[in-house]
Scaffold this motif. Structure first.
Motif: not given
Length: 391
Positions: A125-132
């Protein structure tokens, strides 16, 4: 609400691994899903790196295996998990591993490298936005490479909101059919109804009550929230930040320096949040990056508007494009202050916000995750006698 039907003949043994019971949105959602799978009759196993943490009391009767009984691995918990999890995988022989969020993908990739073909398929599960935006520019090429490595090693990558699916396919370099969209299971139907029924204390006078919820960590940018609050705080205004973490001392020092220490309350980890949500006039989300924050949905269920930074590709949609609150750029205390100062001047569509929150329930998501996992089970799973039956 009717449950989705799933075939009983293809039950999978699912293993979820977590570092600890320390408060965190990723861990809480994972525990919700695991408990729902157990309730459905699934053969779900839970492995904890250590059993310390305030959330342990929230899950009485939960069965789990602990890799470190002494509880000494906190600072080295990722390395400990990488070293210890293969043994747990051999003991439990899961058909699928569930990776609960971005912070656990390094463990998942390590399992693929260490176990090779013996590693079960992994649903992450991707829990955070991938843009950092918080990362330094020099680190970005390495970060993008890391995302591509994850895309090659993970078998299914779950987007927790529709807006995140395209971001995942592009940044991780995976085909769209590898990215199911399953709305983040932030609440249960029972919790939604409970929050909607909270009594709202009478609001006397012009004082405003702002609420923020989250770990006291840099990602949440509570230091910026204090700066914003100091710019607009009127006599009697109050800001409560529920959570615990490494930035407590820095937050207390900043509040004192800004002259707002008497108006800022830091009660620590708070469960349940009923009283704080009932008293709040608005929720403020000041994060640099997020996925789909549970706290926003809790606010909707409790009938309060939200001021949020544009910390995820999902935030504009989640805020109903202005119907449920205000969206501001991250790391802009002036914009955040202005939105906080005026959010109560705009009408809040409480019924529509409650309907939005109802999409994100574990009652729906638990079935959908199991369905996504079904296609990944090894052929041996199909020949076993059914170990459980869905209701």
């Amino acid at each position: 609400m009717a449950r989705e039907e799933l075939p009983a003949s293809r039950g999978l043994r699912v293993l979820t691994f977590l570092h600890s019971f320390e408060p965190g949105g990723v861990e809480r959602v994972a525990l919700r899903l695991h408990s729902a799978w157990v309730e459905l009759g699934a053969d779900a196993r839970l492995v904890m790196g250590r059993e310390q943490g305030a959330m342990r009391a929230e899950w009485p009767g939960l069965a789990y295996e602990v890799l470190d009984r002494a509880g000494i691995t906190g600072p080295l918990e990722t390395l400990w998990m990488i070293a210890s999890l293969p043994g747990a995988i051999r003991r439990h022989r899961p058909d699928v591993l569930f990776c609960a969020g971005n912070s656990y993908t390094v463990v998942s990739v390590a399992m693929k490298l260490l176990l090779g073909r013996r590693c079960p398929p992994i649903v992450a599960k991707i829990s955070n936005d991938l843009m950092r935006p918080d990362l330094p520019r020099i680190a970005m090429p390495f970060y993008r490479l890391w995302l591509r490595i994850q895309g090659r090693r993970l078998d299914r990558i779950v987007a927790i909101a529709p807006a995140m699916a395209q971001e995942i396919t592009e940044m991780m370099g995976v085909a769209p059919d590898k990215v199911p969209v399953i709305d983040n299971p932030a609440l249960s139907n029972a919790e939604l109804e409970h929050l909607a029924a909270l009594p709202r204390p009478a609001h006397v006078g012009p004082a405003r009550r702002f609420l923020a919820i989250g770990r006291l960590a840099p990602q949440k940018n509570f230091l910026g929230l204090l700066d914003a609050f100091a710019r607009i705080a009127r006599a009697g205004d109050r800001l409560t930040i529920c959570g615990e973490g490494p930035q407590r001392a820095a937050l207390e020092a900043r509040a004192a320096r800004l002259g707002i220490a008497e108006r800022v309350h830091l009660p620590g980890h708070t469960f349940p949040l009923d009283d704080e949500l009932a008293r709040a006039d608005a929720l403020v989300l000041s994060s640099d990056y997020e996925g789909l924050p549970t706290v926003v949905l809790q606010a909707y269920a409790a009938g309060i508007p939200v001021v949020a930074t544009d910390c995820s590709v999902s935030m504009a949609s989640l805020l109903g494009h202005g119907r449920f609150g205000a969206l501001v750029p991250p790391r802009d205390p002036q914009a955040l202050a202005q939105a906080m100062d005026t959010v109560l001047d705009h009408p809040f569509q409480a019924e529509a916000a409650h309907a939005e929150a109802r999409r994100f329930t574990v009652d729906l998501a638990a079935h959908r995750y199991l369905r996504a996992m079904e296609d990944l089970g090894p052929s041996a799973a199909l020949s076993r006698a059914p170990r459980f039956q869905f209701r």
